[in-house]
Each structure stands twice: as C-alpha cells, then as structure tokens.
Design a protein around this motif. Structure first.
Motif, PDB file in Angstrom:
ATOM      1  N   THR A  94      -3.049   6.484  -1.029  1.00 56.41           N
ATOM      2  CA  THR A  94      -1.732   6.586  -1.666  1.00 56.41           C
ATOM      3  C   THR A  94      -1.024   7.880  -1.298  1.00 56.41           C
ATOM      4  OG1 THR A  94      -2.365   5.173  -3.520  1.00 56.41           O
ATOM      5  CG2 THR A  94      -0.520   6.675  -3.880  1.00 56.41           C
ATOM      6  N   ASN A  98       2.530   8.092   0.388  1.00 54.43           N
ATOM      7  CA  ASN A  98       3.640   8.834  -0.223  1.00 54.43           C
ATOM      8  C   ASN A  98       4.231   9.828   0.766  1.00 54.43           C
ATOM      9  OD1 ASN A  98       3.331   7.483  -2.630  1.00 54.43           O
ATOM     10  ND2 ASN A  98       2.066   9.074  -3.571  1.00 54.43           N
ATOM     11  N   THR A 101       6.429   8.056   2.838  1.00 53.56           N
ATOM     12  CA  THR A 101       7.378   7.287   2.010  1.00 53.56           C
ATOM     13  C   THR A 101       7.161   5.783   2.153  1.00 53.56           C
ATOM     14  OG1 THR A 101       9.140   7.275   3.705  1.00 53.56           O
ATOM     15  CG2 THR A 101       9.119   9.117   2.141  1.00 53.56           C
ATOM     16  N   LYS A 103       5.394   2.296   0.359  1.00 53.27           N
ATOM     17  CA  LYS A 103       4.921   1.725  -0.896  1.00 53.27           C
ATOM     18  C   LYS A 103       3.742   0.790  -0.653  1.00 53.27           C
ATOM     19  CE  LYS A 103       9.309   1.917  -3.426  1.00 53.27           C
ATOM     20  NZ  LYS A 103      10.329   1.118  -4.162  1.00 53.27           N
ATOM     21  N   PHE A 104       2.835   0.765  -1.635  1.00 53.97           N
ATOM     22  CA  PHE A 104       1.677  -0.122  -1.603  1.00 53.97           C
ATOM     23  C   PHE A 104       1.862  -1.265  -2.601  1.00 53.97           C
ATOM     24  CE2 PHE A 104      -1.665   2.995   0.078  1.00 53.97           C
ATOM     25  CZ  PHE A 104      -1.832   2.272   1.239  1.00 53.97           C
ATOM     26  N   LYS A 105       1.428  -2.440  -2.229  1.00 55.09           N
ATOM     27  CA  LYS A 105       1.356  -3.562  -3.155  1.00 55.09           C
ATOM     28  C   LYS A 105      -0.022  -4.193  -2.983  1.00 55.09           C
ATOM     29  CE  LYS A 105       3.497  -8.003  -4.372  1.00 55.09           C
ATOM     30  NZ  LYS A 105       4.542  -9.001  -4.004  1.00 55.09           N
ATOM     31  N   LEU A 142       6.612  -0.947   3.506  1.00 59.33           N
ATOM     32  CA  LEU A 142       5.771  -1.628   2.530  1.00 59.33           C
ATOM     33  C   LEU A 142       4.477  -2.104   3.187  1.00 59.33           C
ATOM     34  CD1 LEU A 142       5.323  -2.921  -0.303  1.00 59.33           C
ATOM     35  CD2 LEU A 142       6.479  -4.963   0.589  1.00 59.33           C
ATOM     36  N   THR A 144       1.041  -4.277   2.142  1.00 59.29           N
ATOM     37  CA  THR A 144       0.469  -5.154   1.120  1.00 59.29           C
ATOM     38  C   THR A 144      -0.995  -5.433   1.435  1.00 59.29           C
ATOM     39  OG1 THR A 144       2.607  -6.227   0.761  1.00 59.29           O
ATOM     40  CG2 THR A 144       0.657  -7.398  -0.022  1.00 59.29           C
TER      41      THR A 144
END
Length: 239
Positions: A94, A98, A101, A103-105, A142, A144
C-alpha cells in the motif's frame, strides 16, 4: 567453459540484484512515510517499522536462497494460508502504491490454502503486483486483486488499468533479460514463472495496449486429508 561460467555468474548477480531491489523499494516507501508523516501515531510508526524489518528479512532470505542455488536446495514447503498472505502483501504494498498514487481494490476469499514455500510465493505476488503498480498512470491508477477457488484450483487475478502489452511481448514474458520496461531485466518474471511452476501452478497474462493487463496465477488447493472439511467453490473469475 570459462566464458560459460562467467556468463552464469553474471546472470546470477543480476538476478539477485533485481530481486533484492523489490524489498528495498518497499522499505524506502515506509521510511519516507515515517519521515514525512508528522500526524502519524506511535502505533502507526511501530507498524511501519515492523514492516520495514519484515522486508529487510525478506531481502536477506532472498540472498540466502540464491546462495543455496548451487547446491540445488529444495523448497521448504508447508501449509500456507494464502488468504492471510495476500492480505499481508496488500498491506505491505500500500505504501508503494500511495507513493505512485495508485489505488488498490481487493476481493480475497476466505480459507484459501496452498502447500508451498511461503517466502518464494510472497516473492511471486510482490513481483507481479509491483509490475502492475508501475504500469498504471500517475493519476487514476487502479490495481485489483481477486482471489477465489474454482474446483480444486486457486486463481489469483491481478488486474491493472495500465499501458498494456502487445501479443509479442506477452509471448516473451518469462524469458531472461526480456522486459517491457526500459530499465527492466526481465529476471523478476523469470524467477516468478519458475517458482509457480515448482508449486504445480501456472501464470497467464491477458493484455491490451492502453487498456491494461491481467495476470492470473493458478495454484493447486491444499487438501487436508485428516479433515472432512471441504472448501466451498467460488464463482468463476470471468464473472
């Protein structure tokens, strides 16, 4: 023979350097967080330091593992809770996400178990997730992670909305010294493919230029013959 030996030493040195760079990159991210986050609590800083120590231990384990290659050291396999492993890796990556920049899903099924080497499998997922993070745009990136059970096989699907790859690039993935990155060596995926194969699994890539890439790692489910417990089957990955 001398030239061949020098070539082997050169490849081994490059491979070690590449694999050790991954935990050092993560350590750098956490050290930056510790130094730049004036609002973090003591418990958060302790958590960051614990993760830094974990990654330094992993770097040491990787070096030790490569040093043992000459003796064909066998893998230290054991029952692994893959659900917990993937959750830990997500937490670990993470900070790097970050920093980029991104995002994790995550959607990870419960009670996913495999029989394998925990350090080597962690190395596999960190390699692939790190590649995904580096492939996505600086804004709106992103990644995933979806792990589920289908029949007797665990499928871990790692998707990104990055730059993608051509069919020719996908076909060459896993070759030593081939990389889609300008500064890449390709050795990370060479090691990744080898580890997954030695665990009875496979790695498959699906990609489209400027739309993203999907990596699907398949590993056999660990069956506990001493228990009557059976894992429920999960939905198909294509769903």
């Amino acid at each position: 023979m001398k030239a061949e030996k020098l070539s082997i030493v050169s490849e081994l040195a490059a491979s070690v350097a590449h694999e050790v760079r991954n935990p050092l990159t993560v350590v750098r991210g956490f050290v930056q967080l510790i130094g730049n986050s004036s609002n973090s609590t003591d418990s958060q800083r302790r958590e960051y330091m614990d993760l830094v120590l974990t990654e330094l231990d992993r770097a040491q384990a990787i070096i030790t593992d490569y040093l043992g290659m000459a003796g064909q050291k066998s893998m230290a396999k054991e029952k692994i809770n893959l659900t917990d492993t993937l959750s830990d890796i997500t937490t670990l990556m993470t900070s790097y996400a970050n920093y980029k920049t991104v995002k994790f899903k995550c959607e990870i099924d419960k009670d996913l178990y495999v029989f394998g080497d925990p350090i080597k499998l962690k190395q596999v997922f960190i390699n692939i997730i790190k590649n995904s993070i580096e492939a996505v745009p600086n804004m709106g990136g992103l990644v995933t992670i979806h792990a589920c059970l289908l029949e007797s096989t665990i499928h871990i699907k790692i998707s990104d909305n990055g730059i993608g790859m051509t069919k020719e690039q996908i076909e060459r993935l896993g070759e030593p010294y081939f990389s889609s990155k300008d500064d890449g060596t390709g050795l990370g995926l060479t090691v990744t493919y080898s580890i997954v194969k030695n665990h009875g699994g496979s790695v498959k890539y699906i990609s489209e230029i400027n739309k993203g890439t999907v990596a699907i790692i398949s590993l056999p489910l660990y069956f506990d013959t001493s228990s009557d417990y059976s894992h429920p089957f999960s939905e198909n990955l294509s769903g």
